[in-house]
Design an enzyme around this catalytic site. Structure first.
Site, PDB file in Angstrom:
ATOM      1  N   GLN A  98     -69.823  35.085  75.743  1.00 16.12           N
ATOM      2  CA  GLN A  98     -68.585  35.592  75.152  1.00 16.12           C
ATOM      3  C   GLN A  98     -68.458  35.094  73.715  1.00 16.12           C
ATOM      4  O   GLN A  98     -68.509  33.887  73.460  1.00 16.12           O
ATOM      5  CB  GLN A  98     -67.355  35.161  75.952  1.00 16.12           C
ATOM      6  N   TYR A 179     -56.405  35.110  70.327  1.00 18.81           N
ATOM      7  CA  TYR A 179     -57.387  34.709  69.326  1.00 18.81           C
ATOM      8  C   TYR A 179     -57.531  35.796  68.264  1.00 18.81           C
ATOM      9  O   TYR A 179     -56.749  36.731  68.222  1.00 18.81           O
ATOM     10  CB  TYR A 179     -58.690  34.321  70.016  1.00 18.81           C
ATOM     11  N   ARG A 226     -63.296  42.111  76.020  1.00 17.52           N
ATOM     12  CA  ARG A 226     -62.200  41.665  76.887  1.00 17.52           C
ATOM     13  C   ARG A 226     -60.886  41.803  76.134  1.00 17.52           C
ATOM     14  O   ARG A 226     -60.765  41.371  74.982  1.00 17.52           O
ATOM     15  CB  ARG A 226     -62.406  40.214  77.320  1.00 17.52           C
ATOM     16  N   GLY A 310     -61.799  33.066  87.888  1.00 16.93           N
ATOM     17  CA  GLY A 310     -61.993  31.895  87.065  1.00 16.93           C
ATOM     18  C   GLY A 310     -62.092  30.615  87.853  1.00 16.93           C
ATOM     19  O   GLY A 310     -63.174  30.183  88.239  1.00 16.93           O
TER      20      GLY A 310
END
Length: 357
Positions: A98, A179, A226, A310
């Protein structure tokens, strides 16, 4: 439930099942961003899932936000990740790195060059961050110039090429969780007046250009993204236009023929249904906090092609076997989530190891 364990074609790869390890920051890289020796063991232990998506990995010095996160733009980074990808492939797994640019979610004490973070606009997120000196407020970031935005696109593409050089099966662009890419999408973080700010198409431009540049660099069938529509983390507010922005963005990304779209779902079911209609490729769905008894429900309902997990995968290296056997799960230990040694990283027992003990 049986669909979970059926092979599925994703991009250029056939995965052994439809369970995905979601990206999770573990903060155990060396200070220069090289993945540590334990990373190879950690990811290889979990290679039974159909696809591993690694922790967020910075594409440049400016992309780092947190302490001890890995990079993928130097020779040392490539060598470190090569140990990990080789270990995962030896177990028959697939792994996407990622690519995460933290943007304004950064502190100078955590980065190689000790400069403030960069962002669409000079607006601080209004939160703190852990540093070598303890918790500190995140300073106001420096607004990127138009040319620097374009250089950031090039940095993503360069990092993608290096990820493939390191043996990754592909890359997932981190366009979620407040982000840099989501900072461009949100009016609360993006007040630009150039072609990267203002109207929906302008705020979506950076995400589309990053995806297009990476697809050109390594192939669309090794490129994924994502998104987390509706996230309100750390000062992110996508406003009333948020759902329409994602309808536009997903439709534009769909034209690129990417390997998959990964949605971190925030609960807007009508928007999720619209995204499903607009996305013709494979869709991975991550519902944070999804209970064990709901594993496989979105695939069975046709809402997704794969499901991402996760903390359950973090704490259970044999996650797939436990799902198949309806066996109890190890509980994740939060005190070991970020930083540290092998404790609560590579020492979670499998069912067989627990029985022996």
């Amino acid at each position: 439930m049986s669909q979970l364990f059926d092979p599925v074609r994703v991009g250029r790869h056939t995965l052994q099942n439809r369970l995905v390890m979601a990206p999770m920051t573990r903060s155990r890289a060396q200070f220069d961003g090289t993945p540590g020796e334990l990373a190879a063991r950690y990811y290889a232990q979990r290679a039974g899932v159909g696809l591993i998506v690694t922790e967020g990995t910075q594409p440049s010095d400016d992309g780092q936000g947190y302490l001890s996160t890995p990079g993928i733009y130097t020779d040392a980074h490539v060598a470190g990740w090569k140990r990990t990808t080789d270990a995962v492939h030896a177990k028959g797994g697939h792994i996407f790195i990622q690519l995460m640019h933290a943007g304004r979610m950064s502190h100078p004490d955590n980065t190689p060059h000790h400069r403030p973070g960069v962002a669409p606009s000079a607006i601080a997120p209004g939160t703190g961050m852990f540093t070598v000196k303890g918790m500190q407020d995140i300073p106001v970031p420096r607004a990127l110039s138009t040319e620097e935005v374009r250089q950031s696109v090039a940095d993503f593409a360069f990092a993608a090429r290096r990820a493939v050089e390191a043996g990754a099966d592909g890359v997932e662009i981190h366009g979620a969780n407040a982000y840099l890419i989501q900072q461009f999408l949100a009016p609360s973080a993006n007040t630009r007046t150039d072609e990267y700010g203002g109207a929906i198409a302008h705020r979506a431009r950076f995400a589309i250009e990053v995806a297009s540049a990476i697809a050109d660099a390594i192939g669309a069938d090794r490129t994924a993204i994502r998104l987390s529509p509706g996230t309100t983390l750390w000062g992110i507010d996508e406003g009333v236009e948020g759902p329409d922005l994602y309808r536009y963005l997903v439709a534009e990304l769909d034209k690129l023929g990417l390997a998959y779209l990964h949605i971190a779902h925030q609960g807007d079911e009508p928007l999720l249904a619209d995204i499903r209609k607009r996305w013709r490729g494979k869709l991975i769905l991550n519902r944070p906090g999804r209970p064990r008894e709901q594993v496989g429900a979105d695939i069975a309902a046709g809402a997704a092609d794969l499901e991402a997990y996760g903390s359950m995968v973090l704490a259970n290296p044999d996650f797939v076997e436990r799902i198949k056997a309806n066996a109890p799960m190890n509980e994740p230990r939060r005190e070991g989530f970020f930083g540290g040694t092998e404790k609560f990283y590579t020492d979670y027992p499998t069912l067989a190891e627990a029985e022996e003990a």
